[in-house]
Design a protein around this motif. Structure first.
Motif, short mmCIF file in Angstrom:
data_model
loop_
_atom_site.label_atom_id
_atom_site.label_comp_id
_atom_site.label_asym_id
_atom_site.label_seq_id
_atom_site.Cartn_x
_atom_site.Cartn_y
_atom_site.Cartn_z
N THR A 42 107.86 132.11 34.46
CA THR A 42 107.60 133.19 35.40
C THR A 42 108.55 133.16 36.73
OG1 THR A 42 105.22 133.64 34.68
CG2 THR A 42 106.05 134.56 37.01
N GLU A 80 105.93 142.05 33.90
CA GLU A 80 105.19 140.95 34.19
C GLU A 80 104.24 140.46 33.11
OE1 GLU A 80 104.47 140.45 38.61
OE2 GLU A 80 103.95 142.50 38.47
N ASP A 153 107.89 139.04 30.58
CA ASP A 153 107.39 137.75 30.56
C ASP A 153 105.81 137.84 29.58
OD1 ASP A 153 106.32 135.35 31.45
OD2 ASP A 153 106.08 135.97 33.48
#
Length: 210
Positions: A42, A80, A153
């Motif tokens: 990340t 994300e 991600d």
């Protein structure tokens, strides 16, 4: 087509070094960064997306993140692993924001909304969404507009099998149109569904091919 180059990279949180490497370069393709939680995936993706500071240079298609940050970020879409949005906005309001910012038409987004089974929920406030619905909304927004590099991600967490198949189809379609992808996952990706060009892992602050 992309040319992504990271040079002389150092990233620390306090005294803890996360990355320290000289070069990492990618061209057009779909790439998989694998590894468990806490390995730095990340952090790397946020660096590439221009969302966290670091030492070194990052250049995409001859555009430097540090020298031309607006132009650089316009070429990237980042989703994300665990998206969070203001609870008081609706899914449609968030999607409209992305459409306006990227000056994109709504037709492609609407078809993805339908395919992911979100049509009946887009007028509801995001605060009422489950984690799976939030993930689908983040993916819908990520695919808005004409983007050179998609940085996703953990795109498969919290979504069901049918949604995963839709995601594979969208990735393949965008790849065929010239976009590239960086995907992270601690789960095994179904290699028969995606033409993965190369797989990487993070080992001792270095990015290494598997």
């Amino acid at each position: 087509m992309i040319r992504l180059a990271l040079h002389q990279i150092d990233k620390k949180y306090g005294n803890h070094a996360i990355f320290s490497f000289e070069n990492w370069q990618l061209d057009h393709g779909i790439y998989w960064l694998k590894g468990g939680n806490g390995t730095g995936k990340t952090t790397l993706f946020k660096m590439i997306a221009g969302q966290t500071p670091f030492e070194g240079s990052l250049i995409l298609n001859d555009i430097s993140l540090k020298n031309q940050p607006v132009n650089y970020r316009s070429m990237i879409s980042y989703a994300e692993a665990e998206p969070q949005y203001p609870a008081f906005i609706t899914g449609n309001e968030l999607l409209k924001y992305y459409l306006d910012v990227r000056q994109a038409k709504s037709e492609d987004s609407r078809s993805l909304v339908e395919a992911l089974g979100m049509a009946n929920f887009m007028d509801q406030k995001v605060g009422s969404y489950s984690s799976g619905m939030l993930k689908k909304l983040s993916l819908i927004c990520a695919f808005v507009g004409d983007v050179q590099l998609f940085v996703l991600d953990e795109p498969l967490i919290t979504i069901d099998t049918a949604a995963a198949q839709v995601l594979y189809q969208v990735i393949n379609a965008r790849h065929a149109q010239g976009s590239s992808f960086l995907l992270s996952s601690h789960q095994e990706l179904e290699m028969n569904h995606l033409p993965i060009k190369q797989v990487f892992q993070i080992v001792e602050r270095q990015i290494q091919p598997c």
